[in-house]
Design a protein around this motif. Structure first.
Motif, PDB file in Angstrom:
ATOM      1  N   ALA A   1      -4.305  -3.893   2.160  1.00 44.94           N
ATOM      2  CA  ALA A   1      -5.328  -2.955   2.624  1.00 44.94           C
ATOM      3  C   ALA A   1      -5.344  -2.818   4.150  1.00 44.94           C
ATOM      4  CB  ALA A   1      -6.700  -3.420   2.130  1.00 44.94           C
ATOM      5  N   PHE A   2      -4.845  -3.825   4.866  1.00 42.83           N
ATOM      6  CA  PHE A   2      -4.848  -3.763   6.327  1.00 42.83           C
ATOM      7  C   PHE A   2      -3.753  -2.827   6.850  1.00 42.83           C
ATOM      8  CE2 PHE A   2      -6.993  -7.682   5.341  1.00 42.83           C
ATOM      9  CZ  PHE A   2      -7.998  -7.754   6.289  1.00 42.83           C
ATOM     10  N   ALA A   3      -2.731  -2.648   6.022  1.00 41.36           N
ATOM     11  CA  ALA A   3      -1.538  -1.942   6.504  1.00 41.36           C
ATOM     12  C   ALA A   3      -1.850  -0.520   6.954  1.00 41.36           C
ATOM     13  CB  ALA A   3      -0.472  -1.946   5.416  1.00 41.36           C
ATOM     14  N   GLU A   4      -2.668   0.178   6.155  1.00 41.18           N
ATOM     15  CA  GLU A   4      -2.914   1.587   6.482  1.00 41.18           C
ATOM     16  C   GLU A   4      -3.537   1.711   7.870  1.00 41.18           C
ATOM     17  OE1 GLU A   4      -1.938   4.060   4.418  1.00 41.18           O
ATOM     18  OE2 GLU A   4      -1.265   2.648   2.872  1.00 41.18           O
ATOM     19  N   GLY A   5      -4.497   0.850   8.185  1.00 40.90           N
ATOM     20  CA  GLY A   5      -5.158   0.910   9.482  1.00 40.90           C
ATOM     21  C   GLY A   5      -4.210   0.573  10.621  1.00 40.90           C
ATOM     22  N   LEU A   6      -3.353  -0.438  10.382  1.00 43.73           N
ATOM     23  CA  LEU A   6      -2.396  -0.823  11.415  1.00 43.73           C
ATOM     24  C   LEU A   6      -1.452   0.341  11.720  1.00 43.73           C
ATOM     25  CD1 LEU A   6      -1.634  -4.417  10.076  1.00 43.73           C
ATOM     26  CD2 LEU A   6      -2.814  -3.876  12.214  1.00 43.73           C
ATOM     27  N   MET A   7      -1.061   1.043  10.673  1.00 45.91           N
ATOM     28  CA  MET A   7      -0.138   2.171  10.866  1.00 45.91           C
ATOM     29  C   MET A   7      -0.862   3.325  11.566  1.00 45.91           C
ATOM     30  SD  MET A   7       2.742   1.608   8.432  1.00 45.91           S
ATOM     31  CE  MET A   7       2.836   2.981   7.357  1.00 45.91           C
TER      32      MET A   7
ATOM     33  N   LEU B   1      16.816  -7.723  -2.701  1.00 41.05           N
ATOM     34  CA  LEU B   1      15.748  -8.607  -3.192  1.00 41.05           C
ATOM     35  C   LEU B   1      15.300  -8.162  -4.580  1.00 41.05           C
ATOM     36  CD1 LEU B   1      13.603  -8.744   0.052  1.00 41.05           C
ATOM     37  CD2 LEU B   1      14.908 -10.628  -0.921  1.00 41.05           C
ATOM     38  N   GLY B   2      14.948  -9.127  -5.413  1.00 37.88           N
ATOM     39  CA  GLY B   2      14.368  -8.809  -6.716  1.00 37.88           C
ATOM     40  C   GLY B   2      12.855  -8.787  -6.589  1.00 37.88           C
ATOM     41  N   ARG B   3      12.286  -7.635  -6.535  1.00 35.54           N
ATOM     42  CA  ARG B   3      10.838  -7.563  -6.320  1.00 35.54           C
ATOM     43  C   ARG B   3      10.191  -6.569  -7.275  1.00 35.54           C
ATOM     44  NH1 ARG B   3      11.986 -11.362  -3.968  1.00 35.54           N
ATOM     45  NH2 ARG B   3      11.577 -11.971  -1.808  1.00 35.54           N
ATOM     46  N   ASP B   4       9.072  -6.981  -7.852  1.00 39.26           N
ATOM     47  CA  ASP B   4       8.185  -6.027  -8.511  1.00 39.26           C
ATOM     48  C   ASP B   4       7.304  -5.478  -7.397  1.00 39.26           C
ATOM     49  OD1 ASP B   4       9.091  -6.565 -11.108  1.00 39.26           O
ATOM     50  OD2 ASP B   4       7.760  -8.291 -11.284  1.00 39.26           O
ATOM     51  N   ILE B   5       7.459  -4.213  -7.066  1.00 36.53           N
ATOM     52  CA  ILE B   5       6.641  -3.636  -6.000  1.00 36.53           C
ATOM     53  C   ILE B   5       5.415  -3.006  -6.645  1.00 36.53           C
ATOM     54  CG2 ILE B   5       6.584  -1.925  -4.141  1.00 36.53           C
ATOM     55  CD1 ILE B   5       9.539  -2.479  -3.709  1.00 36.53           C
ATOM     56  N   GLU B   6       4.256  -3.562  -6.324  1.00 38.48           N
ATOM     57  CA  GLU B   6       3.026  -3.163  -7.012  1.00 38.48           C
ATOM     58  C   GLU B   6       2.019  -2.604  -6.019  1.00 38.48           C
ATOM     59  OE1 GLU B   6       2.400  -3.873 -10.329  1.00 38.48           O
ATOM     60  OE2 GLU B   6       3.910  -5.407 -10.837  1.00 38.48           O
ATOM     61  N   ALA B   7       1.230  -1.649  -6.487  1.00 42.11           N
ATOM     62  CA  ALA B   7       0.107  -1.163  -5.673  1.00 42.11           C
ATOM     63  C   ALA B   7      -1.039  -2.148  -5.845  1.00 42.11           C
ATOM     64  CB  ALA B   7      -0.311   0.221  -6.135  1.00 42.11           C
ATOM     65  N   PRO B   8      -1.668  -2.571  -4.760  1.00 41.76           N
ATOM     66  CA  PRO B   8      -2.704  -3.600  -4.858  1.00 41.76           C
ATOM     67  C   PRO B   8      -3.986  -3.055  -5.488  1.00 41.76           C
ATOM     68  CG  PRO B   8      -2.580  -2.762  -2.627  1.00 41.76           C
ATOM     69  CD  PRO B   8      -1.473  -2.093  -3.377  1.00 41.76           C
ATOM     70  N   PRO B   9      -4.717  -3.922  -6.197  1.00 38.31           N
ATOM     71  CA  PRO B   9      -6.034  -3.515  -6.676  1.00 38.31           C
ATOM     72  C   PRO B   9      -6.970  -3.403  -5.473  1.00 38.31           C
ATOM     73  CG  PRO B   9      -5.678  -5.847  -7.070  1.00 38.31           C
ATOM     74  CD  PRO B   9      -4.397  -5.312  -6.515  1.00 38.31           C
ATOM     75  N   PRO B  10      -8.037  -2.620  -5.568  1.00 41.06           N
ATOM     76  CA  PRO B  10      -8.956  -2.529  -4.432  1.00 41.06           C
ATOM     77  C   PRO B  10      -9.618  -3.892  -4.195  1.00 41.06           C
ATOM     78  CG  PRO B  10      -9.816  -1.342  -6.353  1.00 41.06           C
ATOM     79  CD  PRO B  10      -8.437  -1.798  -6.708  1.00 41.06           C
TER      80      PRO B  10
ATOM     81  N   SER C   1       0.846  -1.187   0.000  1.00 42.77           N
ATOM     82  CA  SER C   1       0.000   0.000   0.000  1.00 42.77           C
ATOM     83  C   SER C   1       0.889   1.249   0.000  1.00 42.77           C
ATOM     84  CB  SER C   1      -0.905  -0.015   1.230  1.00 42.77           C
ATOM     85  OG  SER C   1      -0.102   0.027   2.379  1.00 42.77           O
ATOM     86  N   PRO C   2       0.341   2.394  -0.462  1.00 40.86           N
ATOM     87  CA  PRO C   2       1.168   3.589  -0.642  1.00 40.86           C
ATOM     88  C   PRO C   2       1.922   3.991   0.633  1.00 40.86           C
ATOM     89  CG  PRO C   2      -1.048   3.935  -1.527  1.00 40.86           C
ATOM     90  CD  PRO C   2      -1.048   2.585  -0.898  1.00 40.86           C
ATOM     91  N   GLY C   3       1.284   3.873   1.784  1.00 36.82           N
ATOM     92  CA  GLY C   3       1.925   4.321   3.011  1.00 36.82           C
ATOM     93  C   GLY C   3       3.150   3.502   3.396  1.00 36.82           C
ATOM     94  N   LEU C   4       3.258   2.310   2.843  1.00 41.92           N
ATOM     95  CA  LEU C   4       4.376   1.443   3.208  1.00 41.92           C
ATOM     96  C   LEU C   4       5.427   1.360   2.129  1.00 41.92           C
ATOM     97  CD1 LEU C   4       2.770  -1.655   4.896  1.00 41.92           C
ATOM     98  CD2 LEU C   4       4.685  -0.310   5.749  1.00 41.92           C
ATOM     99  N   SER C   5       5.108   1.948   0.977  1.00 41.89           N
ATOM    100  CA  SER C   5       5.954   1.641  -0.168  1.00 41.89           C
ATOM    101  C   SER C   5       7.371   2.181   0.007  1.00 41.89           C
ATOM    102  CB  SER C   5       5.249   2.082  -1.448  1.00 41.89           C
ATOM    103  OG  SER C   5       5.921   3.101  -2.055  1.00 41.89           O
ATOM    104  N   ALA C   6       7.543   3.314   0.667  1.00 45.20           N
ATOM    105  CA  ALA C   6       8.904   3.834   0.859  1.00 45.20           C
ATOM    106  C   ALA C   6       9.713   2.891   1.748  1.00 45.20           C
ATOM    107  CB  ALA C   6       8.846   5.235   1.475  1.00 45.20           C
ATOM    108  N   TRP C   7       9.085   2.432   2.836  1.00 47.84           N
ATOM    109  CA  TRP C   7       9.808   1.541   3.758  1.00 47.84           C
ATOM    110  C   TRP C   7      10.167   0.228   3.072  1.00 47.84           C
ATOM    111  CZ3 TRP C   7       9.700  -3.216   6.087  1.00 47.84           C
ATOM    112  CH2 TRP C   7      10.515  -3.373   7.231  1.00 47.84           C
TER     113      TRP C   7
END
Ligand code: PLP
Lengths: 428, 370
Positions: A398-404, A326-335, A310-316
């Motif tokens: 989607a859970f990440a934003e609330g946890l943060m 790590l080799g990762r495709d970092i993607e924003a999740p679909p709703p 999710s956007p709020g975690l993407s920088a971290w």
């Protein structure tokens, strides 16, 4: 000496099981079955009674469209477990979410909620034929071990560490406990033996020339593809022999796990750092203030994968992915496809005042549900609140934003190409 | 569909087995690791490629022939190999890589309750194929990084059907000489099939390397595997072969899969037999790269392990799986050896000079990070 490739742990006995229609009419039948089968299998009456209550609550709360509900009693020795299998995938799990109870109007969901509260541990797994299995687990209690006396002059390691027989493993645990080595996993031999017998714990023990245990290392399942490493417990005094012992135990553990299903080893509470053998993938706040590292050792090459963030975690996450190479495709999740009905499962460890939240069901209200869960457990006095998100699952983001929002912060990224685990913690 | 209970239909040994997942294709790896080029030093491929005659055969093919089946059991290639090694054509069986031939042998000789014997730290496929076929793999630990003949002899018992030796061993490069293999076969005395996987035999320059085809005449239980993937540079076409005494080959033929080797592989492989100039050039290349790697290991203070083969292992001061990832992020693929039960070691194939230089620079940088 010859090694054999590990065989899968087989269930110890045939397990009593029953299928019943959902709803209140058969709830008492289910409870009676669990109570009776529990007693017949020699399960402590206190635990059988609690499982019977759980069965009753779950059956009563199961909606008519749930189809036949399977009940199976599993004696895990160190724990007893009631598996409730729903064949329908359309089950509304919101009732299991402990934070929801205040919103609930109808009794059905309250029943599921109560059942969740009665268990020491609640797990959810996909059923073999689609649908869902809810596992309600109750821990067995063990009397404290009488203090053992450890021989003075244990010799240095002789030969390769072994997959120990019961007597050797019990002796190691008794001695480790007596000298305070190895951490909580090395406590009370009967429990460790029970854990191992049902495939919830694996061990290697190092012996001296007189075949006496001088050290041990344990690992236990952690999620689907990882193992949590405990120890090593080392019974030799500081010095080169102790260092060599630690290295030999770790090497034996890695060799035992190679070419199996385990993708990596996690150490959440390092008793002893084995330099060079692990990488630091984050830090967790300690119970007594301060921080300790979260260690990881991959068993397989990491060919890269996708991380849904999710956007709020993407920088971290991006910074961590870069730091770890790590080799990762970092993607924003679909709703999420569902608008409402997100749920989380909570695994509580009341002794450590710790709760670990995991997403159960993703929906548009995931962030709010996450926030409420954190508030609920804080309100109940849990000092350590953690959450584990699987970044391979788009729905988990989607859970990440609330946890943060609730004050949790990313603490560690445990690499797994099929889905990195993001560990969030209070005050990380 | 009402009740499709998949699990009920799958044998326990298949359910328990974890599928092998190969690395994704290069384009995916490039994107994920954010690099523009990948040097492949992870699969023991030959940077010289196939010999000229094989290249010519491949260049001449008419695409329209893809519509036709190949001849079903490699008639011409078997005769060519048999002539070269002084065998009967019936003694030679081809497979879609030596990997497939391993399956033929296990299927021919093992049934549930039987076991195979091999080493703990060797090519994984013997162990895997046995496991998912319901045959118990028994693993004798390497001794000083080499196959332990005494330990293996001690481990043979009534239900041991096949002993897999990897000579030279992948990944250690260790090897048994002719006399040692002969003694081992004499001691086994026909109690089990002895497979000697010689996928890397053509890299051997030492005079004492076994002449296994000669030993086969005295020991009808000996089976020899060879591959066209390593020395012959045909890994992408997937072709390998085995030779056995006539009665053993006749049994294995029953479980072998006809038509499993494709047209291009058959013809290209036939054209390689037995290009001594190509062997000499590849060996010279390996010598040079091995010396370069030894110098690097010396400079970085790393233990190096190797013998015969187009690869060597280096012992890392940090986890091999971490080094693997960090090398990937610098465009170099090497093999992390934890999965070979060599935790902490990295295996590097002798690629071309440019790839080896890239590896050296990348490894130095990775280790400097600590
Ligand atoms: C020892 C050994 N045997 C067999 C093989 C398989 O070779 P092929 O490509 O012919 O299947 C390999 C490939 O890595 C190998 O290392």
């Amino acid at each position: 000496m010859m090694q054999r490739a590990a065989a899968p742990a087989e269930p110890v006995t045939e397990e009593p099981a029953l299928r019943l229609p959902p709803g209140p009419r058969f709830a008492a039948v289910g409870a009676e079955f669990v109570r009776g089968a529990g007693l017949a299998s020699g399960i402590e009456p206190r635990l059988a009674e609690r499982l019977a209550l759980i069965a009753e609550e779950v059956l009563a709360a199961a909606p008519p469209q749930a189809g036949l509900v399977g009940l199976a009693l599993r004696d895990r020795r160190h724990a007893v477990r009631l598996d409730v299998e729903f064949t329908s995938t359309e089950l509304d799990l919101a009732g299991l979410d402990q934070s929801r109870v205040r919103d609930l109007e109808d009794g059905e969901d309250v029943g599921l909620y109560l059942a969740a509260r009665l268990a020491d541990r609640l797990t959810t797994e996909p059923a073999r034929r689609g649908g869902l299995v809810l596992g309600f687990e109750l821990a067995r209690s063990y009397p404290p071990a009488p203090s053992a006396s450890v021989p003075e002059a244990l010799g240095p390691l002789a030969g390769l560490p072994v997959d120990p027989d019961d007597a050797t493993l019990a002796l190691l645990v008794d001695w480790a406990e007596a000298v305070g080595e190895g951490g909580p996993a090395f406590r009370t031999a009967p429990r460790v033996l029970d854990q191992r017998r049902v495939g919830d714990l694996f061990a290697r023990v190092a012996l001296d020339a007189r075949r006496r245990p001088v050290g041990g290392i344990f690992w236990q399942p952690f999620g689907r593809r990882l193992m949590a490493l405990s120890g090593p417990a080392l019974l030799l005094p500081e010095g080169d022999a102790r260092q060599a012992l630690a290295a030999a135990l770790l090497e034996a553990a890695l060799a035992a796990l190679a070419r199996g299903a385990t993708q990596g080893l996690v150490v959440l509470e390092p008793a002893q750092v084995l330099p060079g053998a692990f990488e630091v993938v984050g830090h967790l706040p300690g119970a007594a203030g301060g921080q300790h590292p979260v260690l990881f050792r991959a068993m397989e090459e990491d060919p890269g994968g996708i991380a849904w963030v999710s956007p709020g975690l993407s920088a971290w996450v991006t910074a961590m992915v870069r730091r770890l190479g790590l080799g990762r495709d970092i993607e924003a999740p679909p709703p999420p496809a569902r608008a409402l009905g997100a749920a989380m499962a909570a695994e509580t460890d009341r002794a450590a005042a710790r709760v670990t939240l995991r997403p159960l069901l993703a929906a548009g209200d995931a962030a709010a549900v996450a926030e409420r869960n954190v508030a609920l457990f804080r309100g109940q006095g849990f000092a350590q609140i953690r959450a584990l998100l699987d970044l391979g699952q788009p729905g988990h983001a989607a859970f990440a934003e609330g946890l943060m929002r609730a004050g949790l912060a990313p603490a560690a990224l445990i690499p797994d190409a099929a889905g990195d685990l993001l560990l969030l913690a209070d005050g990380a | 569909m009402k009740a499709f209970a998949l699990e009920r239909l799958v044998p326990a040994h298949v359910r328990a087995f974890e599928a092998y997942v190969p690395a994704p294709p290069d384009d995916v790896l490039l994107r994920r690791f954010g690099v523009t080029h990948l040097h492949r030093l992870n699969n023991n491929e030959n940077p010289l490629g196939p010999p000229p005659a094989a290249r010519a055969v491949l260049a001449r093919r008419d695409a329209g022939e893809a519509a036709l089946y190949p001849q079903g059991d490699g008639w011409h290639l078997r005769r060519t190999l048999a002539r070269h090694f002084d065998l009967e054509p019936e003694q030679v069986i081809l497979g879609n890589g030596a990997s497939e031939v391993i399956a033929f042998v296990i299927k021919t000789f093992c049934e549930p309750g039987d076991n195979i014997l091999t080493a703990d730290r060797t090519f994984a496929v013997y162990e895997w194929m046995a496991s998912f076929s319901g045959i118990e793999p028994r693993l004798v630990p390497l001794l000083d990084h080499g196959f332990d003949d005494v330990g293996m002899l001690r481990a043979i018992e009534g239900r041991t059907r096949v002993v897999f030796l990897c000579n030279p061993n992948n990944p250690t490069g260790s090897w048994w000489d002719h006399a040692r293999l002969a003694r081992f076969l004499a001691a086994v005395d026909g109690r089990a099939i002895v497979v000697v996987d010689e996928a890397y035999a053509e890299f051997a320059e030492a005079p004492g390397f076994p002449d296994s085809f000669a030993l086969m005449r005295q020991h009808p239980n000996l089976v020899v595997f060879r591959s066209f993937s390593k020395m012959w540079g045909l890994a992408g076409l997937r072709i390998g072969w085995m030779a056995a005494s006539p009665p053993v080959a006749a049994m294995v033929r029953k479980t072998s899969i006809s038509y499993s080797v494709n047209l291009l592989a058959l013809e290209a492989a036939r054209a390689t037999v037995w290009d001594l100039a190509h062997i000499a050039a590849t060996q010279a290349h390996c010598r040079a790269m091995r010396a370069g790697l030894a110098a690097l290991a010396g400079r970085l203070g790393l233990e190096m392990l190797g013998g015969i083969g187009n690869f060597a292992m280096l012992r890392m001061p940090i986890p091999d799986t971490v080094v693997h990832r960090r090398l990937m992020a610098r465009g170099v693929m090497a093999r992390a050896m934890t999965s070979f039960r060599y935790a902490g070691w990295l295996r590097v194939s002798f690629g071309d000079a440019e790839a080896m230089a890239a590896f050296a620079a990348a490894l130095e940088a990775v280790l400097a990070e600590g």
